[in-house]
Design an enzyme around this catalytic site. Structure first.
Site, PDB file in Angstrom:
ATOM      1  N   GLY A  45       0.811  -1.214   0.000  1.00  0.00           N
ATOM      2  CA  GLY A  45       0.000   0.000   0.000  1.00  0.00           C
ATOM      3  C   GLY A  45       0.840   1.258   0.000  1.00  0.00           C
ATOM      4  N   ILE A  85       9.757 -15.653  -2.215  1.00  0.00           N
ATOM      5  CA  ILE A  85       9.435 -16.692  -1.242  1.00  0.00           C
ATOM      6  C   ILE A  85       7.946 -16.686  -0.914  1.00  0.00           C
ATOM      7  CG2 ILE A  85      11.752 -16.527  -0.229  1.00  0.00           C
ATOM      8  CD1 ILE A  85      10.527 -15.035   2.137  1.00  0.00           C
ATOM      9  N   GLU A  89       3.977 -11.353   2.217  1.00  0.00           N
ATOM     10  CA  GLU A  89       3.302 -10.701   1.093  1.00  0.00           C
ATOM     11  C   GLU A  89       2.533 -11.713   0.256  1.00  0.00           C
ATOM     12  OE1 GLU A  89       3.059  -7.395   0.592  1.00  0.00           O
ATOM     13  OE2 GLU A  89       4.124  -7.190   2.481  1.00  0.00           O
ATOM     14  N   LYS A  92      -0.612 -12.468   2.141  1.00  0.00           N
ATOM     15  CA  LYS A  92      -1.550 -11.346   2.000  1.00  0.00           C
ATOM     16  C   LYS A  92      -2.278 -11.436   0.659  1.00  0.00           C
ATOM     17  CE  LYS A  92       0.136  -7.151   2.572  1.00  0.00           C
ATOM     18  NZ  LYS A  92       0.675  -5.799   2.233  1.00  0.00           N
ATOM     19  N   HIS A 146      15.913 -10.099   1.486  1.00  0.00           N
ATOM     20  CA  HIS A 146      15.139  -9.215   2.352  1.00  0.00           C
ATOM     21  C   HIS A 146      15.073  -9.752   3.777  1.00  0.00           C
ATOM     22  CE1 HIS A 146      11.666  -7.188   4.168  1.00  0.00           C
ATOM     23  NE2 HIS A 146      11.897  -6.214   3.316  1.00  0.00           N
ATOM     24  N   GLU A 177      16.994  -7.775   6.874  1.00  0.00           N
ATOM     25  CA  GLU A 177      16.267  -7.767   8.141  1.00  0.00           C
ATOM     26  C   GLU A 177      17.037  -8.499   9.236  1.00  0.00           C
ATOM     27  OE1 GLU A 177      13.611  -6.093   8.707  1.00  0.00           O
ATOM     28  OE2 GLU A 177      13.068  -5.496   6.673  1.00  0.00           O
TER      29      GLU A 177
END
Length: 266
Positions: A45, A85, A89, A92, A146, A177
């Site tokens: 978003g 992966i 996300e 979602k 990531h 991360e």
């Protein structure tokens, strides 16, 4: 024959110069499946709002696209995520798609880049073939992924194992991360040092070379991976390659193959 849609879903990028990595995958899938009407969606978003605010470009999320497809009478939707992966996300996206399973007769979803064991082997071979030159004996190649708090974080360990199985002992995989701890920048620096490599090449393990690649990996700030590797004083040279996986032709074809597998699934 009812109306058929191909929906390619990406996390997205706010870096306009990095967008072609996504477009390349979209175009490859469009070309492979010309009988399907093409649609794009982003799951972020924040990125969607930034495109609208700074470029006056409207990009929809998967839920908005699915609403439109229902309204326009589509009977089949094939969705291909450009995610690497099966993480947050991806989950979602799946929640948005499955909300419409009673309104669209056929909804099929292709897998992310790294899903099956064969995916790891192919992806590792592809990215290593993309090197500008073979690695020298004292040269290490460090991929910055990531990372995620999702259980799919094991993907990075599996890719590290696959690299070693293929004989790439001088390849190291970390995550921005830093989850789990052994994939943090500090841990990767220690591993490369302990292995005796004096020259390092950093490259993002991401579909697009956007904010993470340009800032977290190659930025001027003290906490970038480039800065941390240099500050360690353990290496003679540290270089970066700013390129997303979506820029590689063979990776694009791998996504198209996942789309075809989804179409063929019963």
């Amino acid at each position: 024959m009812g109306k058929k849609a191909l929906l390619v879903v990406s996390f997205g990028t706010s870096f306009e110069e990095a967008l072609p990595a996504i477009v390349n995958i979209e175009e490859t899938c469009k070309k492979a499946f010309p009988d399907y009407d093409f649609y794009r969606a982003f799951t972020s978003g924040m990125i969607i709002r930034k495109w609208a605010r700074t470029k006056n470009v409207i990009i929809h999320n998967p839920d908005e696209v699915m609403k439109r497809l229902v309204a326009e009478g589509y009977e089949e939707v094939i969705c291909q995520p450009t995610h690497i992966i099966n993480g947050l996300e991806y989950d979602k996206m799946m929640n948005m798609l499955l909300a419409y399973k009673d309104q669209i007769p056929t909804i099929k979803v292709g897998t992310p880049l790294l899903t099956e064991e064969e995916d790891y082997k192919e992806a590792c071979e592809i990215v290593m073939q993309e090197l500008e030159k073979p690695l020298a004996k004292d040269e290490a190649f460090v991929f910055m992924g990531h990372g995620t708090s999702h259980t799919a974080n094991i993907t990075y360990d599996q890719m590290q194992t696959q690299m070693e199985t293929l004989g790439y002992k001088n390849v190291f995989i970390g995550t921005v991360e830093g989850e789990p701890e052994e994939t943090s920048c500090e841990s990767v620096i220690a591993k490369v040092k302990d292995a005796g490599y004096k020259n390092v090449i950093l490259r993002p393990l991401m579909v697009v070379a956007g904010d993470h690649a340009n800032n977290d990996m190659a930025g001027d700030d003290d906490d970038s991976w480039l800065s941390q590797f240099e500050a360690s004083k353990n290496f003679d040279s540290v270089k970066t390659q700013i390129a997303g996986l979506g820029e590689i032709d063979a990776i694009q074809q791998l996504y198209a193959a996942h789309t075809k597998a989804a179409m063929d699934a019963q």
